[in-house]
Scaffold this active site. Structure first.
Site, PDB file in Angstrom:
ATOM      1  N   ARG A  86     -10.324   1.576  42.195  1.00  0.00           N
ATOM      2  CA  ARG A  86      -9.873   2.230  43.424  1.00  0.00           C
ATOM      3  C   ARG A  86     -10.423   1.447  44.612  1.00  0.00           C
ATOM      4  O   ARG A  86     -11.641   1.280  44.728  1.00  0.00           O
ATOM      5  CB  ARG A  86     -10.385   3.671  43.444  1.00  0.00           C
ATOM      6  CG  ARG A  86     -10.187   4.388  44.755  1.00  0.00           C
ATOM      7  CD  ARG A  86     -10.744   5.817  44.681  1.00  0.00           C
ATOM      8  NE  ARG A  86     -10.541   6.508  45.925  1.00  0.00           N
ATOM      9  CZ  ARG A  86     -11.524   6.853  46.759  1.00  0.00           C
ATOM     10  NH1 ARG A  86     -12.781   6.586  46.472  1.00  0.00           N
ATOM     11  NH2 ARG A  86     -11.248   7.490  47.869  1.00  0.00           N
ATOM     12  N   HIS A 130      -9.742   4.680  54.401  1.00  0.00           N
ATOM     13  CA  HIS A 130     -11.153   4.935  54.108  1.00  0.00           C
ATOM     14  C   HIS A 130     -11.945   4.538  55.369  1.00  0.00           C
ATOM     15  O   HIS A 130     -12.767   3.640  55.348  1.00  0.00           O
ATOM     16  CB  HIS A 130     -11.601   4.147  52.873  1.00  0.00           C
ATOM     17  CG  HIS A 130     -12.868   4.618  52.248  1.00  0.00           C
ATOM     18  ND1 HIS A 130     -12.982   4.911  50.908  1.00  0.00           N
ATOM     19  CD2 HIS A 130     -14.101   4.845  52.770  1.00  0.00           C
ATOM     20  CE1 HIS A 130     -14.217   5.282  50.618  1.00  0.00           C
ATOM     21  NE2 HIS A 130     -14.927   5.242  51.753  1.00  0.00           N
ATOM     22  N   GLU A 175     -12.041  11.423  52.021  1.00  0.00           N
ATOM     23  CA  GLU A 175     -13.057  12.264  52.643  1.00  0.00           C
ATOM     24  C   GLU A 175     -12.790  12.556  54.126  1.00  0.00           C
ATOM     25  O   GLU A 175     -13.563  12.158  54.989  1.00  0.00           O
ATOM     26  CB  GLU A 175     -14.441  11.623  52.483  1.00  0.00           C
ATOM     27  CG  GLU A 175     -14.825  11.387  51.037  1.00  0.00           C
ATOM     28  CD  GLU A 175     -16.249  10.848  50.878  1.00  0.00           C
ATOM     29  OE1 GLU A 175     -16.916  10.588  51.900  1.00  0.00           O
ATOM     30  OE2 GLU A 175     -16.693  10.690  49.738  1.00  0.00           O
ATOM     31  N   ASN A 297     -14.602  13.702  45.195  1.00  0.00           N
ATOM     32  CA  ASN A 297     -15.828  12.920  45.357  1.00  0.00           C
ATOM     33  C   ASN A 297     -16.989  13.893  45.323  1.00  0.00           C
ATOM     34  O   ASN A 297     -17.089  14.786  46.177  1.00  0.00           O
ATOM     35  CB  ASN A 297     -15.840  12.166  46.700  1.00  0.00           C
ATOM     36  CG  ASN A 297     -14.844  11.015  46.719  1.00  0.00           C
ATOM     37  OD1 ASN A 297     -14.130  10.788  45.752  1.00  0.00           O
ATOM     38  ND2 ASN A 297     -14.802  10.299  47.821  1.00  0.00           N
ATOM     39  N   TYR A 299     -21.225  14.289  44.968  1.00  0.00           N
ATOM     40  CA  TYR A 299     -22.542  13.657  44.938  1.00  0.00           C
ATOM     41  C   TYR A 299     -23.667  14.665  44.729  1.00  0.00           C
ATOM     42  O   TYR A 299     -24.572  14.429  43.950  1.00  0.00           O
ATOM     43  CB  TYR A 299     -22.785  12.865  46.242  1.00  0.00           C
ATOM     44  CG  TYR A 299     -21.957  11.603  46.279  1.00  0.00           C
ATOM     45  CD1 TYR A 299     -22.415  10.438  45.696  1.00  0.00           C
ATOM     46  CD2 TYR A 299     -20.686  11.600  46.839  1.00  0.00           C
ATOM     47  CE1 TYR A 299     -21.646   9.275  45.681  1.00  0.00           C
ATOM     48  CE2 TYR A 299     -19.903  10.449  46.827  1.00  0.00           C
ATOM     49  CZ  TYR A 299     -20.395   9.295  46.247  1.00  0.00           C
ATOM     50  OH  TYR A 299     -19.633   8.162  46.210  1.00  0.00           O
ATOM     51  N   GLU A 363     -14.974   9.481  43.140  1.00  0.00           N
ATOM     52  CA  GLU A 363     -16.291   8.895  43.416  1.00  0.00           C
ATOM     53  C   GLU A 363     -17.367   9.792  42.841  1.00  0.00           C
ATOM     54  O   GLU A 363     -17.320  11.010  42.984  1.00  0.00           O
ATOM     55  CB  GLU A 363     -16.586   8.786  44.925  1.00  0.00           C
ATOM     56  CG  GLU A 363     -15.833   7.732  45.647  1.00  0.00           C
ATOM     57  CD  GLU A 363     -16.225   7.646  47.124  1.00  0.00           C
ATOM     58  OE1 GLU A 363     -17.387   7.992  47.480  1.00  0.00           O
ATOM     59  OE2 GLU A 363     -15.366   7.249  47.919  1.00  0.00           O
TER      60      GLU A 363
HETATM   61  O1  IFM Z   1     -20.284   4.950  50.490  1.00  0.00           O
HETATM   62  C1  IFM Z   1     -19.704   6.217  50.572  1.00  0.00           C
HETATM   63  C2  IFM Z   1     -18.198   6.132  50.468  1.00  0.00           C
HETATM   64  O2  IFM Z   1     -17.663   5.279  51.418  1.00  0.00           O
HETATM   65  C3  IFM Z   1     -17.598   7.494  50.656  1.00  0.00           C
HETATM   66  N1  IFM Z   1     -18.202   8.465  49.779  1.00  0.00           N
HETATM   67  C4  IFM Z   1     -19.631   8.508  49.723  1.00  0.00           C
HETATM   68  C5  IFM Z   1     -20.209   7.128  49.485  1.00  0.00           C
HETATM   69  C6  IFM Z   1     -21.735   7.192  49.436  1.00  0.00           C
HETATM   70  O3  IFM Z   1     -22.242   7.706  50.622  1.00  0.00           O
END
Ligand code: IFM
Length: 457
Positions: A86, A130, A175, A297, A299, A363
């Site tokens: 991606r 992005h 995002e 995404n 985290y 992500e």
């Molecule tokens: O690096 C970023 C990415 O560009 C978008 N999502 C989170 C990642 C880590 O912060």
């Protein structure tokens, strides 16, 4: 019988047949060549040059020099067994002023990249936006302006016109929460504005851009169209506080895209910042047109509690009285808590609350303070992180989530926005002085996961 079935033991997991494994990057974070072949300036060129905005005064001018090294990078991906990649298209390479004349050299670059990927058997997954908005559009209001959404749809059609015969999967935005709330509300991302009302206008115009671009892509025959959202499970001891932050982080994007409506509680709470007059008849039908894939995404989760006198967190406008609390979980170099089980919860919740849309993790990954010693990066914490999150994703599939793939952030260390180059998310270590790439232990471990379509205990 596959390898994993032959040797399956206690603690082994195997993903469904056809599950897609890969990695992800973004244009401004890796390409460099910021002034080459007709690329125009983006808001991140401007922002990173503004003193005090990016740690170390770093910029994406050179980054990983991927623009020149893409062939080697694709060969490296193939060597690491990646099935999908991606990446994002830099709008200012395609239309240096954000509208009007097309720069063919920009399209040529992405065509070469896509051909190289396909030549190595790697499926390209394109993200159209992005975060590198052409500066010329920001000068006319950026995402606070309806015009930007309209220009975005034109740009999407231009890119599809060149790559549509060889790219099947398209995601419009990456995002939009970051673009709107970090970029226009808190000012910690480009363009650096600190106006909560502007952040809500940006939310709507980003989503409208998604809707208009989706219509263009569909009309042009795109096979799979989706959007990528950064979603965070929110928990806490007060349901109203949880709903408040969940609304601002998750539902303000999920509901319009998947239910054709803004959540009523979010709309009401935001009235102190905006009258929402930018929402016009028909917009939500466009925004909520069916998508084929929701990019997730993930985290870290967020925990909140009520605390009298707590000032608003600037990234969540109107969050006075809500404190963001940290538990004693392990933390990454970004300070983000490591909670794999929250990924299971998130995927199960999406399947329950927004059924019918296939999911892909576009992500997930972690920054750690990696060190290169004698040509090796022994990043066992990243391996443990990924192992835990892969297992969490598998648990969600077992609970019924329609998860189709997993893309690790990131292929290689890169420009981590306001954090500059200090935070390393890569499976591959990059020495920025020499541009030498060294696959970390996690990359070699991940290659085995992909080969087995699962994890051995
Ligand atoms: O690096 C970023 C990415 O560009 C978008 N999502 C989170 C990642 C880590 O912060």
């Amino acid at each position: 019988m596959g390898i994993s079935e032959e040797t399956a033991g206690k603690g082994d997991i195997t993903f469904p047949k056809g599950f897609v494994w890969g990695t992800a990057t973004a244009s401004y974070q890796i390409e460099g060549a910021a002034h080459e072949d007709g690329r125009g300036p983006s808001i991140w060129d401007t922002f990173s040059r503004t003193p005090g905005k990016v740690v170390g005064g770093h910029t994406g001018d050179v980054a990983c020099d991927h623009y020149h090294r893409y062939r080697d990078d694709v060969a490296m991906m193939a060597d690491l067994g990646m099935q999908a990649y991606r990446f994002s298209i830099a709008w200012p390479r395609i239309q240096p002023d954000g509208s009007g004349p097309v720069n063919p050299r920009g399209l040529d670059f992405y065509e070469r990249l896509v051909d190289e990927l396909r030549g190595h058997g790697i499926t390209p997954i394109v993200t159209l936006y992005h975060w590198d908005l052409p500066q010329a559009l920001e000068d006319r209001g950026g995402w606070t302006s309806r015009e930007t959404a309209e220009r975005f749809a034109e740009y999407a059609a231009i890119v599809h016109g060149r790559l549509g015969d060889r790219v099947e999967t398209w995601t419009t935005l990456n995002e939009p929460w970051c673009s709107s709330f970090l970029g226009y509300g808190a000012g910690i991302h480009a363009p650096g504005r600190t106006e909560p009302g502007a952040a809500f206008a940006a939310v709507h115009h980003l989503l409208l851009g998604h809707g208009l671009a989706t219509a263009e892509l569909r009309a042009a025959g795109a096979k799979q169209v989706g959007i990528t959202l950064n979603l965070a499970p929110i928990s806490g001891n007060d349901p109203l506080a949880v709903a408040h932050i969940d609304g601002l982080q998750n539902r303000i994007f999920l509901d319009p895209v998947l239910r054709k409506e803004y959540p009523a509680d979010v709309v009401e709470r935001a009235r102190r910042f905006t009258d929402w007059s930018f929402v016009r008849d028909g917009d939500l039908d466009l925004i909520g047109a069916p998508i084929d894939l929701l990019g997730v995404n993930y985290y870290s989760p967020t925990t909140v509690e009520l605390r009298a006198g707590q000032p608003a967190n600037p990234v969540h406008p109107g969050s006075e009285g809500i404190a963001f609390v940290q538990g004693d979980e392990e933390r990454t170099a970004m300070g983000w808590s490591v909670v794999p089980s929250a990924l299971t919860d998130l995927l199960v919740r999406l399947s329950r609350d927004y059924p019918g849309t296939p999911l892909i993790i576009t992500e997930n990954g972690a920054a750690f303070d990696d060190v290169l010693v004698d040509g090796r990066v022994a990043d066992e914490r990243r391996i443990a992180f990924l192992d835990g999150h892969f297992r969490a994703a598998h648990a969600a599939i077992e609970a019924g989530a329609d998860l189709r793939g997993y893309l690790v952030w990131s292929l290689m260390d890169n420009f981590e926005w306001a954090e500059g180059y200090g935070k390393r998310f890569g499976l591959v270590h990059v020495d920025y002085a020499s541009q030498n790439r060294v696959p970390k232990d996690s990359a070699l471990w991940y290659r085995e996961v992909v080969r087995r379509n699962g994890i051995r205990s």
